[in-house]
Design an enzyme around this catalytic site. Structure first.
Site, short mmCIF file in Angstrom:
data_model
loop_
_atom_site.label_atom_id
_atom_site.label_comp_id
_atom_site.label_asym_id
_atom_site.label_seq_id
_atom_site.Cartn_x
_atom_site.Cartn_y
_atom_site.Cartn_z
N PRO A 95 -5.61 -1.69 7.54
CA PRO A 95 -5.78 -0.88 9.25
C PRO A 95 -6.89 -1.51 10.06
O PRO A 95 -7.88 -2.05 9.24
CB PRO A 95 -6.23 0.62 8.68
CG PRO A 95 -5.56 0.86 7.30
CD PRO A 95 -6.02 -0.53 6.71
N ARG A 96 -6.84 -1.79 11.21
CA ARG A 96 -7.99 -2.23 12.32
C ARG A 96 -8.76 -1.52 12.42
O ARG A 96 -10.12 -1.98 12.56
CB ARG A 96 -6.89 -2.86 13.31
CG ARG A 96 -6.11 -3.91 13.12
CD ARG A 96 -4.92 -3.82 14.23
NE ARG A 96 -4.21 -2.52 14.56
CZ ARG A 96 -3.66 -2.18 15.71
NH1 ARG A 96 -3.60 -2.90 16.40
NH2 ARG A 96 -2.68 -1.04 15.47
N ARG A 115 -14.59 1.24 10.04
CA ARG A 115 -14.33 2.47 9.31
C ARG A 115 -15.50 3.30 9.57
O ARG A 115 -16.39 2.89 9.87
CB ARG A 115 -14.34 1.71 7.81
CG ARG A 115 -13.29 0.60 7.30
CD ARG A 115 -12.03 1.53 7.27
NE ARG A 115 -10.99 0.43 6.58
CZ ARG A 115 -10.17 -0.51 7.48
NH1 ARG A 115 -10.48 -0.37 8.59
NH2 ARG A 115 -9.47 -1.18 6.67
N GLY A 156 -14.44 -9.26 9.86
CA GLY A 156 -15.33 -8.32 9.89
C GLY A 156 -15.43 -7.29 10.98
O GLY A 156 -16.08 -6.58 11.08
N ARG A 178 -13.28 -1.37 -3.28
CA ARG A 178 -13.58 -0.47 -2.06
C ARG A 178 -14.91 -1.39 -1.42
O ARG A 178 -15.52 -1.77 -1.99
CB ARG A 178 -14.14 0.81 -2.20
CG ARG A 178 -12.95 1.61 -2.88
CD ARG A 178 -13.36 3.48 -2.84
NE ARG A 178 -12.49 3.96 -3.88
CZ ARG A 178 -12.53 5.40 -3.92
NH1 ARG A 178 -13.32 5.90 -3.07
NH2 ARG A 178 -12.04 5.92 -5.11
N VAL A 179 -14.91 -1.28 -0.02
CA VAL A 179 -15.73 -1.98 0.74
C VAL A 179 -17.21 -1.75 0.38
O VAL A 179 -17.93 -2.78 0.12
CB VAL A 179 -15.21 -1.86 2.28
CG1 VAL A 179 -15.60 -0.59 2.77
CG2 VAL A 179 -16.03 -3.00 3.16
N TYR A 195 0.70 4.31 -2.49
CA TYR A 195 -0.13 5.43 -2.11
C TYR A 195 -0.07 6.26 -0.91
O TYR A 195 -0.14 7.31 -0.79
CB TYR A 195 -1.86 4.64 -2.22
CG TYR A 195 -3.26 5.60 -1.88
CD1 TYR A 195 -3.36 6.29 -2.89
CD2 TYR A 195 -3.60 5.58 -0.88
CE1 TYR A 195 -4.30 7.40 -2.99
CE2 TYR A 195 -4.84 6.37 -0.47
CZ TYR A 195 -5.16 7.09 -1.87
OH TYR A 195 -6.17 7.91 -1.78
N ARG A 205 0.99 -1.38 -0.08
CA ARG A 205 -0.04 -0.03 -0.06
C ARG A 205 0.80 1.42 -0.03
O ARG A 205 0.32 2.34 -0.10
CB ARG A 205 -0.87 0.04 1.35
CG ARG A 205 -1.89 -0.98 1.30
CD ARG A 205 -2.59 -1.16 2.62
NE ARG A 205 -3.49 -0.08 2.88
CZ ARG A 205 -4.79 -0.17 2.98
NH1 ARG A 205 -5.15 -1.58 2.65
NH2 ARG A 205 -5.42 0.66 3.10
#
Length: 319
Positions: free
Chosen positions: A275-276, A212, A208, A187-188, A146, A143
């Site tokens: 990221p968590r 976010r 899951g 994207r999610v 970016y 990643r």
């Protein structure tokens, strides 16, 4: 209100196209620049006949010579699927693109705004993330093209300000969703909606439980414009995002409810450096811009699902 000539790089992308629309609605002239790597002409097709709108195919890694009053620098692929497809070009877009836009702004004495990202915080060990947090980023991971590209772009903006006294603005954008997202951008939100509408298994990475925050695109665009309208003392960086925090499982359950899907949920391994948790501290946006998001997740998702129903049925959007 004075009519301005405004350049939007990445203007045919998801966020950029909404910004172009909003600026035209305010009476400005808009020059939309995009190389169409992830942007799409279809996103701005309805604007092409507008007398104050101009579309230019151009890659920001090359210099641009135009006369403008303001620059919104949004050019860069923003989803892992796209920015990892050509990581060297992604870094060049962030870094060389920033240099070229800053040079342009310096030459024409334009105010310039950099669309940075919450990814500059990496996998954070501070929660929620304030602008004062320096981040926890892997500089050599998948990643990094970016994350580090955007971090370097921020550096350039503040060095141009310190060295040349330029009026710069930096915002850090957290997860944003809405109509005109690319169906296959990875994207999610788009992933879950498309899978649910197609009746495919809904994919969650890990259990899951990672969190976010999801900001509807209209709210984000309002924040961008308010940031640009601030005086020279306000430089940022300023977080723009919705402080409402949801687990990815909660998002998946809401998407299933709103689409009426009976798709099963399947689990896959977490991607590297995912990221968590991610949630913005928006105290600065509230104080400096008088801005906070207004559209709740359920309402924004319903609008986004309607858009994807149209796209997946192969009907023209708006038909």
């Amino acid at each position: 209100m004075t009519t301005k000539r405004v350049l939007v790089t990445g203007g045919a992308g998801f966020v950029g196209s909404h910004l172009c629309e909003r600026l035209l609605g305010q009476g400005h002239e808009v020059l939309c620049v995009d190389n169409f790597f992830t942007g799409a002409r279809a996103n701005v097709a309805h604007l092409l006949g507008h007398p104050r709108f101009e579309l230019m195919r151009h890659d920001v890694t090359f210099p641009l010579y135009v006369e403008v009053d303001e620059i919104y620098n949004l050019a860069c692929p923003a989803s892992p699927v796209h920015y990892q497809a050509d990581p060297v070009q992604t870094t060049k877009t962030s870094v060389v693109g920033a240099i070229n836009m800053l040079r342009l702004a310096k030459r024409v004495k334009a105010k310039i705004l950099q669309a940075s990202t919450s990814e500059v915080y990496g996998d954070p060990d501070v929660h929620p993330q304030p602008e004062s947090y320096w981040g926890r980023v892997n500089p050599i991971g998948f990643r990094s093209c970016y994350d580090e590209g955007k971090r370097c772009a921020e550096t350039l903006f503040f060095d141009y300000r310190r060295q040349h006294g330029m009026p710069v603005k930096v915002v850090r954008i957290f997860n944003t969703y809405g109509p005109r997202m690319h169906p296959n951008d990875g994207r999610v939100v788009s992933n879950l909606i498309v899978q649910a509408l197609r009746g495919e298994p809904i994919t969650l990475y890990g259990e899951g439980t990672q969190t976010r925050s999801f900001c509807y695109v209209d709210d984000l665009v309002e924040g961008l414009i308010r940031m640009m309208e601030t005086g020279p003392a306000v430089t940022g960086p300023v977080n723009l995002g919705n402080p409402g925090e949801f687990t990815i499982r909660e998002l998946a359950d809401l998407v299933r409810e709103l689409t009426g899907s009976t798709s099963e949920i399947v689990h896959r391994p977490l991607p590297p450096d995912d990221p968590r948790q991610r949630r913005p501290d928006i105290a600065q946006a509230e104080e400096l811009l008088g801005w906070a998001p207004t559209i709740p997740l359920r309402e924004g998702l319903a609008r986004t699902i309607d858009y994807f129903r149209t796209v997946l049925s192969h009907k023209p959007v708006g038909a």
